[in-house]
Design a protein around this motif. Structure first.
Motif, PDB file in Angstrom:
ATOM      1  N   GLN A 276       2.181   1.177   0.105  1.00 33.12           N
ATOM      2  CA  GLN A 276       2.302  -0.152  -0.700  1.00 33.12           C
ATOM      3  C   GLN A 276       3.798  -0.072  -1.450  1.00 33.12           C
ATOM      4  OE1 GLN A 276       0.169  -2.608  -0.392  1.00 33.12           O
ATOM      5  NE2 GLN A 276       1.684  -3.750  -1.590  1.00 33.12           N
ATOM      6  N   LEU A 277       4.109   0.845  -1.912  1.00 34.21           N
ATOM      7  CA  LEU A 277       5.428   0.738  -2.563  1.00 34.21           C
ATOM      8  C   LEU A 277       6.421   0.502  -1.593  1.00 34.21           C
ATOM      9  CD1 LEU A 277       5.116   3.724  -5.393  1.00 34.21           C
ATOM     10  CD2 LEU A 277       5.598   1.251  -5.617  1.00 34.21           C
ATOM     11  N   LYS A 279       6.455  -1.253   0.915  1.00 36.61           N
ATOM     12  CA  LYS A 279       6.538  -2.752   1.247  1.00 36.61           C
ATOM     13  C   LYS A 279       6.976  -3.252   0.130  1.00 36.61           C
ATOM     14  CE  LYS A 279       2.065  -2.760   4.117  1.00 36.61           C
ATOM     15  NZ  LYS A 279       0.631  -2.967   4.409  1.00 36.61           N
ATOM     16  N   GLU A 280       6.733  -3.194  -0.999  1.00 38.27           N
ATOM     17  CA  GLU A 280       7.387  -3.683  -2.059  1.00 38.27           C
ATOM     18  C   GLU A 280       8.822  -3.287  -2.199  1.00 38.27           C
ATOM     19  OE1 GLU A 280       5.267  -2.772  -5.954  1.00 38.27           O
ATOM     20  OE2 GLU A 280       3.515  -3.095  -5.179  1.00 38.27           O
ATOM     21  N   LYS A 283      10.478  -5.689   0.227  1.00 38.67           N
ATOM     22  CA  LYS A 283      10.498  -6.972  -0.204  1.00 38.67           C
ATOM     23  C   LYS A 283      11.551  -7.058  -1.208  1.00 38.67           C
ATOM     24  CE  LYS A 283       7.701 -10.307  -2.529  1.00 38.67           C
ATOM     25  NZ  LYS A 283       6.359 -10.567  -3.277  1.00 38.67           N
ATOM     26  N   ILE A 300      11.578   0.586  -7.992  1.00 38.94           N
ATOM     27  CA  ILE A 300      10.730   1.185  -7.086  1.00 38.94           C
ATOM     28  C   ILE A 300      11.175   2.205  -6.151  1.00 38.94           C
ATOM     29  CG2 ILE A 300       9.518   0.275  -4.897  1.00 38.94           C
ATOM     30  CD1 ILE A 300       9.903  -2.463  -5.824  1.00 38.94           C
TER      31      ILE A 300
END
Length: 615
Positions: A276-277, A279-280, A283, A300
């Motif tokens: 999930q990180l 993906k962040e 982004k 991040i």
């Protein structure tokens, strides 16, 4: 005595004001503060009388589990160079190089060799540090590797065999506490060190904790009056399947274990978090605002790096499934028991469980008294020795206990261990004017020591409270020290001179007014010195390692570790005899011959015999 935050602040201020007073230690501490501000160096050498070394001592670290990695984290590269490590668990080897990333506290305590020595990768580190499995292989290759001394942090039952083999090979030894699994083994270690003219030190680090050193000086100066009682404890909130001594094992080692799935569950959960990180992060790379993009990428990116390290660590922990513990002497055990409904059950412990959870088993560990109580009783012994007033270059002359009564029980945990859940014990030590021949008076001059170690409720944590006729001294978690005039926990107190001694007084009780005003001014100055002198207070690991290295580089009968084999043997006797008293539910009188390494007498009735160790 459980203190509120305001009471604690008063107590800390009183302690600093007392040690910084001219009646106790002003000149010593003022010089220390001036030197440390000028040099920005650690204070171990100043307190304990050692200097720098021309060349770091090359050491081998044997056993790189929890405590072994704490010792690695305390190493000063100016004093020690790690040339080799040995551990049969892949997980422990990984942590030795990379550190422990499971929590900020773990990382602070166990930063790993790469951070200590500035190596960028594990591959680079392995060019400097040989890696062995069995400890015997490290010792056999010590000469070729240039190893001069070893640090032992193995399970307790291996301390003596490893130390004896190392000393026979001409290596100095620093072993973790408890010194050994039996008093017989302790005496064998001391005798061999003396025969080989080698240093033998044991890691009871309170001998190198500056808070305890300052507390000792208060007692020696008489600030507490006459000592008559010490209360100590180590309370932990461990419960079934939430127990720091019952670490999770890879499922392959024991599929039926109550924690069998924990590592794989955590690994899967952490992998999801990391994905999930990621993906962040992707982004964030598309963020149009340049400043915001840079900030997010840094934030991040740091989180991703941390999760990568945690995932690498848990993969290393799972890799312990390859360990063949039985090849290293660990054993299979089946324990029959009755369940709550009365049905017959059997607990199966495979060899790998004895290895990974060695503290839980009598064959490999020593239970609560060895792992925890030995620290508190060591501290109590230091304080009582200070009250007797005998101090030499290498610390206090030990004072041995007279007797112990103890109880131990198992109300919390299932039959997944041998060691007790709780231990409670009461000791009598001789006071300074104790005389067993004067049965009507001085034979009764004794100091009581009470100790409790429990699981299931961590209220109160760990520490010691020392009761004197004039004052009360409280030490908590090796980091905080508080002083009170008697039972008054609200009053400002100050140490004032009385001949060559000192007396504790509440400032508000000092008369006349002008004398009280001067006492207030003196207290303010003394407190400032005391605060500055105790700001760098640490647990003593770094200092014990530095001093050990300095002794090796400066060999002399006068230069000895502050907790040498003889002192540490005394601590082991106390812990091991207390275990016996607790398990038998009886009082035991200590025999002074037990504390003499030259005597063959031991509590367990087995004579020391170095010939039983194979070369």
């Amino acid at each position: 005595m459980y203190l509120g935050s305001e009471e604690k602040e008063v107590g800390k201020a009183n302690f600093c004001a007392a040690i910084g007073s001219k009646a106790v230690r002003y000149d010593f501490l003022k010089k220390q503060v001036d030197q440390s501000l000028a040099s920005k160096k650690g204070l171990g050498g100043y307190y304990y009388g050692y200097g720098s070394v021309d060349k770091p001592v090359r050491v081998g670290v044997i056993g790189t589990g929890d405590e072994g990695n704490v010792l690695i984290g305390a190493l000063n590269p100016n004093y020690m160079e790690v040339a080799a490590i040995a551990d049969i668990r892949p997980y422990n080897v990984w942590r030795a190089f990379n550190g422990d990333w499971y929590s900020p506290a773990a990382q602070a305590a166990r930063p790993g060799l790469m951070r200590i020595y500035g190596w960028k990768t594990e591959d680079e580190a392995r060019k400097h540090v040989k890696v062995y499995g069995a400890y015997q292989d490290l010792i056999r290759n010590a000469k070729e590797d240039g190893v001069e001394a070893i640090i032992i942090a193995l399970p307790l039952h291996l301390h003596a065999p490893c130390a004896v083999m190392a000393m026979k090979a001409g290596l100095h030894v620093l072993t973790e506490k408890l010194m050994a699994h039996s008093v017989r083994e302790c005496k064998e270690m001391v005798r061999l060190a003396q025969q080989q003219k080698l240093y033998l030190a044991v890691g009871h680090q309170r001998h190198y904790n500056i808070l305890y050193d300052n507390a000792v000086e208060l007692i020696r100066k008489g600030v507490l009056g006459d000592l008559h009682y010490i209360r100590a404890q180590w309370h932990r909130g461990n419960l079934p399947d939430s127990d720091s001594w019952k670490m999770p094992m890879p499922r392959d080692l024991k599929p039926t274990d109550s924690l069998a799935d924990k590592l794989e569950r955590d690994q899967a959960k952490w992998s999801e978090t990391r994905a999930q990180l990621q993906k962040e992060f992707e982004k964030a790379q598309k963020e149009k605002d340049e400043s915001k993009r840079a900030r997010l990428i840094k934030q991040i990116g740091d989180e991703l790096s941390l999760w990568d390290k945690k995932l690498a660590q848990i993969a290393a922990q799972i890799s312990d499934k390859s360990v063949e513990a039985e090849k290293y002497g660990y054993t299979d055990l089946k324990i029959p028991y009755r369940d709550a409904d009365g049905s017959q059950k059997e607990y199966h412990r495979p060899p790998a469980e004895e290895l990974i959870r060695w503290r839980l088993w009598n064959r490999t560990g020593g239970g609560l008294m060895a792992e925890l109580g030995s620290h508190q009783l060591d501290a109590a012994g230091i304080f009582i020795a200070a009250s007797h007033g005998s101090v030499g270059k290498n610390g206090l002359k030990p004072v041995h206990p007279l007797n112990v009564g103890a109880a131990g029980n198992r109300p919390l945990f299932p039959p997944d261990r041998d060691c007790e859940d709780h231990v409670f014990c009461v000791f009598e030590f001789p006071a300074k004017d104790y005389d067993p021949k004067d049965t009507m008076n001085k034979a009764k001059k004794k100091i009581g020591v009470q100790y409790a170690s429990i699981n299931g409720n961590g209220f109160g944590g760990y520490g010691e409270t020392v009761f004197g006729t004039e004052g009360t001294l409280v030490l908590e978690t090796e980091k905080d020290a508080m002083l009170f005039k008697g039972s008054d926990t609200a009053a400002k107190a100050q140490a004032r001179p009385r001949g060559d001694r000192a007396v504790l007084a509440n400032v508000a009780d000092i008369t006349p007014a002008e004398v009280q005003a001067k006492a207030e001014r003196d207290r303010t100055e003394a407190m400032a010195v005391g605060i500055l002198a105790t700001l760098p207070a640490e647990r003593g690991y770094a200092e014990e390692l530095e001093h050990f290295a300095w002794c090796i580089r400066n060999p002399d009968p006068e230069n000895q570790p502050r907790c040498d084999g003889v002192k540490a043997m005394g601590d082991a006797i106390i812990a091991l005899v207390t275990n016996t008293a607790a398990r038998k539910g009886q009082r035991i009188d200590f025999d002074e011959q037990w504390f003499d390494p030259a005597s063959d007498e031991t509590p367990e009735g087995e004579k020391p015999d170095l010939s039983r160790y194979s070369d």
